[in-house]
Design an enzyme around this catalytic site. Structure first.
Site, PDB file in Angstrom:
ATOM      1  CB  SER A  46      33.258   4.891  51.557  1.00  0.00           C
ATOM      2  OG  SER A  46      34.048   4.598  52.657  1.00  0.00           O
ATOM      3  CB  SER A  85      38.742   6.592  50.660  1.00  0.00           C
ATOM      4  OG  SER A  85      39.601   5.461  50.956  1.00  0.00           O
ATOM      5  N   GLY A  86      37.951   5.581  53.595  1.00  0.00           N
ATOM      6  CA  GLY A  86      38.140   5.389  54.998  1.00  0.00           C
ATOM      7  C   GLY A  86      39.693   5.051  55.113  1.00  0.00           C
ATOM      8  CB  SER A  87      41.945   2.207  53.726  1.00  0.00           C
ATOM      9  OG  SER A  87      41.670   2.509  52.223  1.00  0.00           O
ATOM     10  N   GLY A  88      41.801   5.509  52.735  1.00  0.00           N
ATOM     11  CA  GLY A  88      42.661   6.441  51.835  1.00  0.00           C
ATOM     12  C   GLY A  88      43.599   6.033  50.882  1.00  0.00           C
ATOM     13  CD  GLU A 149      31.379   2.214  56.295  1.00  0.00           C
ATOM     14  OE1 GLU A 149      32.349   1.509  55.852  1.00  0.00           O
ATOM     15  OE2 GLU A 149      30.647   1.581  57.213  1.00  0.00           O
TER      16      GLU A 149
END
Length: 182
Positions: A46, A85-88, A149
């Site tokens: 990311s 950020s994928g998960s955050g 991504e």
């Protein structure tokens, strides 16, 4: 060779099926145009997407900076801090976000999770509803959050095209802002 072709088509199909939050993306584009500088942050792959977006923002004649690079200046009141950020839920990114708020910066995140800590505390949250490497139930056949991504990259490249059109900056302008020593 046939397997490669099938995998390529699978990846393109998965990307095209993702419905990005276009209203939030437009808010992000507006914020980018309103600020003096854009500070980009992310970890792992990311973070690489954030760096690629910073590169294109530079080509557009804007002032992007990548957090963690030795040439990164201090953030100022009113600057934009953009996280990929994928998960955050990265604690390091959350700590940076809170510091930016104290310094008077605007904040945004591109994430898969609108319920994440980062999404809840940013001014703008752009949702890309895909898997992450932490997802228990998978919708993508790709490993480890690759679809996030890839889609984040394509989404931000779409943002570059929109910004170029809005700002009246063509490829000649962008080429003039491209590195001339590589």
């Amino acid at each position: 060779m046939n397997n490669l072709s099938q995998n390529f088509k699978l990846i393109l199909s998965e990307i095209s099926d993702v419905q990005v939050d276009s209203i939030a993306l437009q808010k992000l584009l507006s914020a980018i145009q309103e600020v003096d500088a854009i500070f980009l942050d992310g970890r792992g792959r990311s973070g690489l997407v954030a760096k690629m977006f910073a590169n294109r923002l530079s080509h557009l004649g804007l002032k992007p900076h990548v957090i963690g690079e030795v040439s990164c200046p201090p953030i100022q009141t009113g600057d934009l801090y953009l996280i990929i950020s994928g998960s955050g839920n990265s604690s390091a990114l959350l700590e940076n976000l809170r510091r930016v708020h104290k310094l008077g910066g605007k904040t945004a995140v591109v994430t898969t999770n609108t319920n994440s800590k980062l999404a809840q505390e940013t001014d703008i949250s752009v949702l890309i509803p895909t898997d992450t490497k932490f997802s228990k139930e998978r919708t993508s056949k790709q490993p480890m959050g690759a679809l996030f991504e890839q889609t984040a990259f394509i989404t931000l490249e779409t943002a570059v095209l929109s910004l170029a059109q809005t700002l009246g900056r063509d490829e000649n302008f962008m080429e003039a802002h491209h590195a001339n020593i590589e």
